[in-house]
Design an enzyme around this catalytic site. Structure first.
Site, mmCIF file in Angstrom:
data_model
loop_
_atom_site.group_PDB
_atom_site.id
_atom_site.type_symbol
_atom_site.label_atom_id
_atom_site.label_comp_id
_atom_site.label_asym_id
_atom_site.label_seq_id
_atom_site.Cartn_x
_atom_site.Cartn_y
_atom_site.Cartn_z
ATOM 1 N N GLU A 73 40.176 38.059 38.958
ATOM 2 C CA GLU A 73 39.949 39.127 39.950
ATOM 3 C C GLU A 73 38.498 39.545 39.811
ATOM 4 O O GLU A 73 38.122 40.175 38.817
ATOM 5 C CB GLU A 73 40.872 40.314 39.660
ATOM 6 C CG GLU A 73 42.346 39.987 39.721
ATOM 7 C CD GLU A 73 42.812 39.620 41.116
ATOM 8 O OE1 GLU A 73 42.148 40.020 42.098
ATOM 9 O OE2 GLU A 73 43.827 38.921 41.225
ATOM 10 N N GLU A 91 47.560 39.092 41.822
ATOM 11 C CA GLU A 91 48.323 39.951 40.918
ATOM 12 C C GLU A 91 49.348 40.721 41.755
ATOM 13 O O GLU A 91 49.367 40.622 42.971
ATOM 14 C CB GLU A 91 47.379 40.910 40.199
ATOM 15 C CG GLU A 91 46.339 40.187 39.347
ATOM 16 C CD GLU A 91 45.484 41.137 38.516
ATOM 17 O OE1 GLU A 91 45.066 42.181 39.047
ATOM 18 O OE2 GLU A 91 45.243 40.821 37.337
ATOM 19 N N ASN A 112 35.614 49.827 34.903
ATOM 20 C CA ASN A 112 35.598 50.812 35.991
ATOM 21 C C ASN A 112 36.897 51.610 36.100
ATOM 22 O O ASN A 112 36.875 52.798 36.414
ATOM 23 C CB ASN A 112 35.229 50.139 37.322
ATOM 24 C CG ASN A 112 36.248 49.118 37.750
ATOM 25 O OD1 ASN A 112 36.820 48.412 36.926
ATOM 26 N ND2 ASN A 112 36.492 49.033 39.032
ATOM 27 N N CYS A 149 36.154 47.973 42.691
ATOM 28 C CA CYS A 149 35.913 46.676 43.327
ATOM 29 C C CYS A 149 36.274 46.710 44.806
ATOM 30 O O CYS A 149 35.806 45.878 45.573
ATOM 31 C CB CYS A 149 36.721 45.609 42.610
ATOM 32 S SG CYS A 149 38.464 46.037 42.506
HETATM 33 P P1 NAD Z 1 32.215 42.017 33.231
HETATM 34 O O1 NAD Z 1 32.512 40.696 33.852
HETATM 35 O O2 NAD Z 1 30.877 42.242 32.660
HETATM 36 O O3 NAD Z 1 33.239 42.340 32.066
HETATM 37 C C1 NAD Z 1 34.635 42.358 32.250
HETATM 38 C C2 NAD Z 1 35.321 42.059 30.932
HETATM 39 O O4 NAD Z 1 35.015 40.718 30.555
HETATM 40 C C3 NAD Z 1 34.861 42.931 29.766
HETATM 41 O O5 NAD Z 1 35.956 43.196 28.929
HETATM 42 C C4 NAD Z 1 33.840 42.042 29.069
HETATM 43 O O6 NAD Z 1 33.676 42.343 27.704
HETATM 44 C C5 NAD Z 1 34.485 40.683 29.241
HETATM 45 N N1 NAD Z 1 33.564 39.552 29.170
HETATM 46 C C6 NAD Z 1 32.239 39.520 29.440
HETATM 47 N N2 NAD Z 1 31.739 38.280 29.227
HETATM 48 C C7 NAD Z 1 32.776 37.509 28.827
HETATM 49 C C8 NAD Z 1 32.910 36.143 28.478
HETATM 50 N N3 NAD Z 1 31.875 35.300 28.493
HETATM 51 N N4 NAD Z 1 34.134 35.678 28.134
HETATM 52 C C9 NAD Z 1 35.198 36.492 28.144
HETATM 53 N N5 NAD Z 1 35.141 37.804 28.436
HETATM 54 C C10 NAD Z 1 33.938 38.312 28.800
HETATM 55 O O7 NAD Z 1 32.568 43.085 34.360
HETATM 56 P P2 NAD Z 1 32.360 44.654 34.276
HETATM 57 O O8 NAD Z 1 30.891 44.929 34.435
HETATM 58 O O9 NAD Z 1 33.101 45.201 33.110
HETATM 59 O O10 NAD Z 1 33.145 45.126 35.588
HETATM 60 C C11 NAD Z 1 32.577 45.203 36.851
HETATM 61 C C12 NAD Z 1 32.966 44.022 37.695
HETATM 62 O O11 NAD Z 1 34.370 43.904 37.765
HETATM 63 C C13 NAD Z 1 32.505 44.155 39.126
HETATM 64 O O12 NAD Z 1 31.982 42.933 39.565
HETATM 65 C C14 NAD Z 1 33.790 44.462 39.882
HETATM 66 O O13 NAD Z 1 33.808 44.107 41.239
HETATM 67 C C15 NAD Z 1 34.782 43.686 39.105
HETATM 68 N N6 NAD Z 1 36.123 44.199 39.336
HETATM 69 C C16 NAD Z 1 36.994 43.445 40.077
HETATM 70 C C17 NAD Z 1 38.267 43.916 40.334
HETATM 71 C C18 NAD Z 1 39.269 43.127 41.143
HETATM 72 O O14 NAD Z 1 40.431 43.470 41.117
HETATM 73 N N7 NAD Z 1 38.858 42.087 41.845
HETATM 74 C C19 NAD Z 1 38.649 45.166 39.812
HETATM 75 C C20 NAD Z 1 37.734 45.901 39.072
HETATM 76 C C21 NAD Z 1 36.467 45.395 38.817
#
Ligand code: NAD
Length: 480
Positions: free
Chosen positions: A248, A461, A150, A282
């Protein structure tokens, strides 16, 4: 078509398997580049390079590490427009947003930690005439950084910069959906003089490449931002290996508006909190609670402003809402809109995919959407949609709105809008969230702790919290 490459040991290389993944431009729905489909072999090569670089990197003076990180910040800032266009193309977000928020923040992340590391001190605890303790803060070694789609460069750099500043070497993976600016950052780091192996960027899916980083026995810590389910999977692998974990995760954030708020300012900011980056932040507030005396006035003004948001080509400076990140994500958001209807919600604005003619006819657009009339416990109000969809509901008392605001499994961020300072403090204290904004939203000081409670994550963080995460404390006790 441009090939994105892994950056391992100072060299740009494809995946060892020779396999590639398509990279799609969300605004057009067309493949425009490809990225390495890396796996455990590539992650291990990155680890070996990082481990080899670490003894020298941890002994580089703080001044020199700071200088190198500041040089990276300078180069990001110089390339702001080019990086913003790349980020917009990869994500679907308006170029104007990437230019004013994403890329400046990425530069700021590097500059902030370049400074922070020069000001960081560890503690000492005197025991009078008996002994003195001093605490050393040692870098961990090779650490893993995994980031979402995002805010690609913004969040990638938010992890990589403190990890490097603290003296670690890094194996990092951006989202496979938005890999471009991490690749461009690798080039910038090389040009800025970061030694080979200190930062390694490996591209690929979460299931193969991400999971290999988490499972690698030599990688000491995982800093992860992404979905709550993914965080759970990561914790399951990493916890038995006693890796340090910073998670996060998702959110379902409340926006609490009291009748005595500054109406016009609140309206402007709540609109931004609802729909910035197509609601794919997020921290976006997706449950909007408005005190009853101003409910109808606020609702009507908010719906009018939502309908006026220009959905269009992200490269057009007039566009306020670009594309959502992928076809799959568009389908997910639209399925939640359908669910909200089935749950009895009334659509006040939007409610459909948006059609953008011309170049973007095949793109993944969703109209900014407002619902009312949904109960607090329905799935629409409980689950993270992560798109341009918000719900409105009235409330009567502070106690009631606190119950509503705290009534989900998430606890990332909340915002409160009121002219009553005492009420604001009281409500802030009772909100079960890691971050509370009063009369503002996404106003960030990078020294502050950042993170969530409940299903929104573990750890913090930002500022010294990040430097603490990326180091181990060792207390030395000297008998006098
Ligand atoms: P995601 O969990 O699908 O992917 C995030 C990252 O993790 C990607 O690089 C993905 O390739 C990797 N990943 C996926 N499966 C994995 C595994 N089994 N092992 C290791 N790595 C893996 O999330 P997304 O769809 O890319 O992002 C959206 C989500 O992120 C939303 O839920 C949003 O709220 C959250 N988010 C949180 C914050 C925060 O600061 N709390 C900030 C931004 C986004």
């Amino acid at each position: 078509m441009k090939d994105i490459l892994n950056y391992i040991d100072g060299r740009f290389v494809p995946a060892s398997s020779g396999r590639w993944l398509d990279n799609i431009e969300p605004a057009t729905g067309k493949v425009y580049s490809r990225l390495p489909d890396s796996g455990a072999v590539d992650v291990d090569a990155a680890y070996v390079a990082a481990q080899a670089a670490w003894p020298a990197w941890k002994n580089v003076s703080v001044d020199e590490r700071s200088r190198l990180l500041a040089a990276v910040a300078d180069r990001i800032a110089l390339a702001n427009d080019e990086l913003a266009v790349a980020e917009s193309r990869d994500t679907g977000k308006p170029v104007s947003l990437a230019k004013s928020v994403d890329i400046p923040r990425a530069a700021h992340n590097f500059r902030f930690f370049a400074h922070a590391i020069t000001q960081w001190a560890s503690e000492s605890h005197g025991m009078g005439p008996v002994a003195i303790n001093y605490t050393l803060r040692d870098p961990l070694g090779v650490v893993g950084c995994i980031s979402p789609w995002n805010l690609p460069l913004y969040l990638f750099s938010w992890k990589v910069a403190p990890a490097l500043a603290a003296g670690n070497c890094v194996v990092a993976k951006p989202s496979e959906i938005t890999p471009m600016t991490a690749c461009l950052l690798a080039r910038i780091c090389a040009d800025a003089g970061l030694p080979p192996g200190v930062l390694n960027v490996v591209h690929g899916t979460g299931a193969d490449c991400g999971a290999a980083i988490v499972a690698h026995p030599g990688i000491k810590a995982i800093s992860f931002t992404g979905g709550t389910k993914t965080g759970e999977t990561i914790a399951r692998t990493a916890a038995p290996m006693f890796k340090k974990l910073s998670l996060e995760l998702g959110g379902k954030n409340p926006t609490v508006i009291f009748a005595d708020c500054d109406f016009d300012r609140t309206l402007d900011e709540v609109l931004r909190a609802s729909f910035s980056n197509q609601g794919q932040i997020c921290l976006c507030g997706s449950r909007i609670y408005v005190e009853r005396p101003i409910y109808e006035r606020f609702r009507d003004a908010f719906v009018g402003r939502t309908q006026a948001l220009a959905v269009g080509d992200p490269s057009d400076p007039a566009t306020r809402q670009g594309a959502v990140v992928s076809r799959q994500h568009q389908q997910k958001v639209l399925s939640y809109i359908q669910l909200a209807r089935e749950e009895g919600g009334t659509v006040l604005a939007g409610g459909e995919a948006a059609a953008v003619p011309g170049r973007c006819a095949g793109g993944y657009f969703v109209q900014p959407t407002v619902f009312e009339g949904l109960p607090a416990d329905c799935r629409t109000n409980q689950e993270e949609i992560f798109g341009p969809v918000v719900t409105l509901a009235p409330f009567d008392t502070a106690e009631e709105v606190l119950r509503l605001a705290n009534g989900t499994g998430y606890g990332l961020a909340a915002s409160v809008w009121t002219g009553n300072l005492a009420l604001a403090h009281r409500v802030a204290a009772a909100l079960e969230f890691g971050i509370v904004w009063i009369n503002c939203w996404l106003l960030r000081d990078l020294r502050t702790p950042f993170g969530g409670v409940k299903q929104s994550g573990v750890g913090r963080e930002g500022g010294v919290e990040a430097l603490r995460f990326f180091t181990d404390a060792k207390n030395v006790c000297v008998k006098l």
